[in-house]
Scaffold this active site. Sequence first.
Site, PDB file in Angstrom:
ATOM      1  N   GLU A   1       0.827  -1.198   0.000  1.00  0.00           N
ATOM      2  CA  GLU A   1       0.000   0.000   0.000  1.00  0.00           C
ATOM      3  C   GLU A   1       0.871   1.262   0.000  1.00  0.00           C
ATOM      4  OE1 GLU A   1      -3.458  -0.649   2.312  1.00  0.00           O
ATOM      5  OE2 GLU A   1      -4.007   1.469   2.414  1.00  0.00           O
TER       6      GLU A   1
ATOM      7  N   GLU B   1       2.187   1.689  -3.426  1.00  0.00           N
ATOM      8  CA  GLU B   1       1.131   2.199  -4.296  1.00  0.00           C
ATOM      9  C   GLU B   1       0.925   3.694  -4.040  1.00  0.00           C
ATOM     10  OE1 GLU B   1      -2.667   0.446  -3.542  1.00  0.00           O
ATOM     11  OE2 GLU B   1      -3.642   1.452  -5.228  1.00  0.00           O
TER      12      GLU B   1
ATOM     13  N   CYS C   1      -8.654  -1.672   3.705  1.00  0.00           N
ATOM     14  CA  CYS C   1      -8.609  -2.875   4.545  1.00  0.00           C
ATOM     15  C   CYS C   1      -9.902  -3.098   5.317  1.00  0.00           C
ATOM     16  CB  CYS C   1      -7.414  -2.865   5.476  1.00  0.00           C
ATOM     17  SG  CYS C   1      -6.844  -1.251   5.883  1.00  0.00           S
TER      18      CYS C   1
ATOM     19  N   SER D   1      -7.389   2.036  -2.435  1.00  0.00           N
ATOM     20  CA  SER D   1      -6.152   1.322  -2.726  1.00  0.00           C
ATOM     21  C   SER D   1      -6.523  -0.020  -3.355  1.00  0.00           C
ATOM     22  CB  SER D   1      -5.381   1.094  -1.430  1.00  0.00           C
ATOM     23  OG  SER D   1      -4.503   0.012  -1.589  1.00  0.00           O
TER      24      SER D   1
ATOM     25  N   LYS E   1     -15.894  -8.965   7.610  1.00  0.00           N
ATOM     26  CA  LYS E   1     -14.864  -9.828   7.022  1.00  0.00           C
ATOM     27  C   LYS E   1     -15.475 -11.123   6.491  1.00  0.00           C
ATOM     28  CE  LYS E   1     -11.065  -7.493   7.395  1.00  0.00           C
ATOM     29  NZ  LYS E   1     -10.299  -7.099   6.211  1.00  0.00           N
TER      30      LYS E   1
ATOM     31  N   GLU F   1     -16.551 -10.173   3.230  1.00  0.00           N
ATOM     32  CA  GLU F   1     -15.385  -9.957   2.363  1.00  0.00           C
ATOM     33  C   GLU F   1     -14.848 -11.282   1.817  1.00  0.00           C
ATOM     34  OE1 GLU F   1     -11.565  -7.257   3.123  1.00  0.00           O
ATOM     35  OE2 GLU F   1     -11.170  -9.348   3.590  1.00  0.00           O
TER      36      GLU F   1
ATOM     37  N   GLU G   1     -14.164 -11.436  -6.009  1.00  0.00           N
ATOM     38  CA  GLU G   1     -12.836 -10.922  -6.362  1.00  0.00           C
ATOM     39  C   GLU G   1     -11.741 -11.598  -5.534  1.00  0.00           C
ATOM     40  OE1 GLU G   1     -15.379  -9.115  -5.306  1.00  0.00           O
ATOM     41  OE2 GLU G   1     -15.775  -7.407  -6.603  1.00  0.00           O
TER      42      GLU G   1
ATOM     43  N   CYS H   1     -10.475  -1.618  14.257  1.00  0.00           N
ATOM     44  CA  CYS H   1     -10.829  -3.043  14.346  1.00  0.00           C
ATOM     45  C   CYS H   1     -11.008  -3.534  15.783  1.00  0.00           C
ATOM     46  CB  CYS H   1      -9.778  -3.885  13.660  1.00  0.00           C
ATOM     47  SG  CYS H   1      -9.486  -3.380  11.973  1.00  0.00           S
TER      48      CYS H   1
END
Lengths: 571, 163
Positions: free
Chosen positions: A280, A283, A300, A320, A359, A362, A367, A504
């Site tokens: 990251e 990037e 994230c 990102s 999550k 996710e 993807e 988190c």
Amino acid sequence: MTKYLVVNGKKVLFNDEKNILEIIRRENIDLLTFCYYSEFSAYGSCRLCMVEVNGKDILPACSTPPENAMKIRTNTEQIIEIRKIIVELLLANHDRECTICVKSKVCQLQTLSKRLGINDIRFKNIVNEKTKDLSTYSLVREPRKCVLCGTCVRFCDEVQGIGVLDFANRGSQSMVCSSFNKDLESSECVYCGQCARVCPTGAIVPKSEVDYVWTALSDPNKKVIVAIAPAVRAAICEVFGIVCNDGSEVAGKIVTVLHSMGFAKVFDISFSADMTIVEEADEFIRRLEENKNMPMFTSCCPAWVKFVEKYYPDFISNLSSCRSPQGMYGSVAKKIIPKMLGISKKDLVVVSIMPCTAKKFEAKRIELSKDGIPDVDYVLTTQELARMIEESGLQFEKLKPSLFDMPLGFKTGSGIIFGNSGGVTEAILRNIVNNKSNKIDEVDQFSFVRGEEDLREIKVNLNKRELNVAIICGLKNARKALEDIRINKCKYNFLEVMACPGGCIGGAGQPAYTNLSVRRARTKILYEIDKAMELHKPQDNLYVQKIYKDYFDNSNNCYVHEYLHTKYKHK
Amino acid sequence: MKLSCIKYKIVYRILEKNNFDKSRLISILQAVQKEYKYLPEEILFFIASSLSISPAKIYGVATFFTHFTLQPKGKHIIKVCDGTACHIKKSINLIDVLRNKLEAKGKNCLIKENIFTVETVSCLGACGLAPVLIIDYDVYGQVTPDKVISLIDVILEQEMVKK
């Protein structure tokens, strides 16, 4: 002039408290409430905080502002009776299947009933026939257990700014539901799960995948590997009533527990968090130089990603492209572990233990799968880990800690602080600002990004260039930032967004908390672990370097993109 | 059911008239219901995004007030009072007769060919005339089952002539 109240005959001074409940609680009287959370607006629906004012009025303490010389009594015979009736009425409309309820033991209604000594209910049990909502991967709604306190409604509206749930109908038909009484999957929900965190009963709970994991563990043909997120070690002790003094030791105990449950390897999500930061940060520097798709947003937090996809599709390219630490762990594990264990890919089951309900969603994203198989097969929450420990009979407090397995168990402090709000930013700064000076303490160098405010704006000097960074918790704040960016009101270079308050560590998969001090303790645990560690910069993670060297051809080919990055689209 | 752009234009005009003011939500919903005879789901979503309020909140308001309906309504709306006075004067008989006559099912129901909607209401404030019913904007007092049938027949006849 000093202002005072008389609480149960005792003179109590007050300043600017917004309601008498806060003053009463300050006096160590834990006045029962059901719908009051100091974090958001007083709603006054549960009526449990009724107190006698000036010997005549019966008023709800949560929504009564203090007046000088008010005389308050909290335990008159009449008030005790009122409280009992309220709880009995709530119980009369409640699905009282406590023995098989997920929230049993931590249910506030159960606690109230116990504290008030209710062992008989004078009213007939009438529960509306409403079906369970199992539509999402993250959450389960059980309207039969809803007590209409409206806490979820206020959280979703006031903190997340989405308002998925609201009251519908009226009178005895009142209920909390999403628009047009649709299931959650077809609603505006982004699965942050904070509604489940604040729900006092079992009306909204994280969806459990424990059974699938036990099945996989007992299958002799499967090898099950697991990784725990940084935030998990900061909260698991709460379930067992142990005070956590050393987060690393707790993490070690979790490793022991998981090994004895039969997991073949126990890894650390902090490893892939280190990896995420390396990617990251890389990037970010590239995009900053090219001035392309700026400001860059962190990706994230899956609830935040879904929020952008759903409500701000024009900002998708700002996210990102890096996978989240869970995403990287899954793809790397599926790539390298089968060979390491000498099994075929289909026999490898990848589990992660996260503080988060989103999550779970996710992990099911198309993807983040390869050839139709998800990279992470099952996602457990901290709560579910605790349940598995209890189920297995292992005595957590008595266990000896052991070490994480390599290579995906090695981490630096950066991967640990990921669990706190501001952690991603701090880790990225540690990565990109190359300070070789020994005089600068690596841990404290960027500690100015830490804090409790839900929106923190900071300025950082990077090679003589000033960077504007915003660190945000709560999607309502994020919405505001996006609106400001849209009209060019603020010039950010980097935006860290976490959907849950505190990041988190405050996730909905953690043991539910109502007191802010619990969250503070978790934050502290993670920073303490970082402090005690030897390495703090993600680029110093030797095993990350090794993985790049062995599997990704020194980060120089398309593999990196395939395994460590992803794309998002308008949903 | 897809609504055409023209229909959205109507809603947009209603919103404009109310200055896109969140606090005027009830007036907006009233105007929309006047236009469509009910509150179509996609229109409510459109209002929600135009006013930046959640669809769930609008749904809450729309279901709180019995005045609002989320189901399409018939051309003629029959409101039978079932308040205390009317109930004692056997308003239930009127409802039964209407149900049989119009083959309606359930409490608030749409009748075949979109001609009638029968609703019960709590009190029309004309207890002296109990039992009372309203057809569109006309109030009928001391109604008997026979009277109900003749009233319905008249409207049905008019509708047939129009066809």
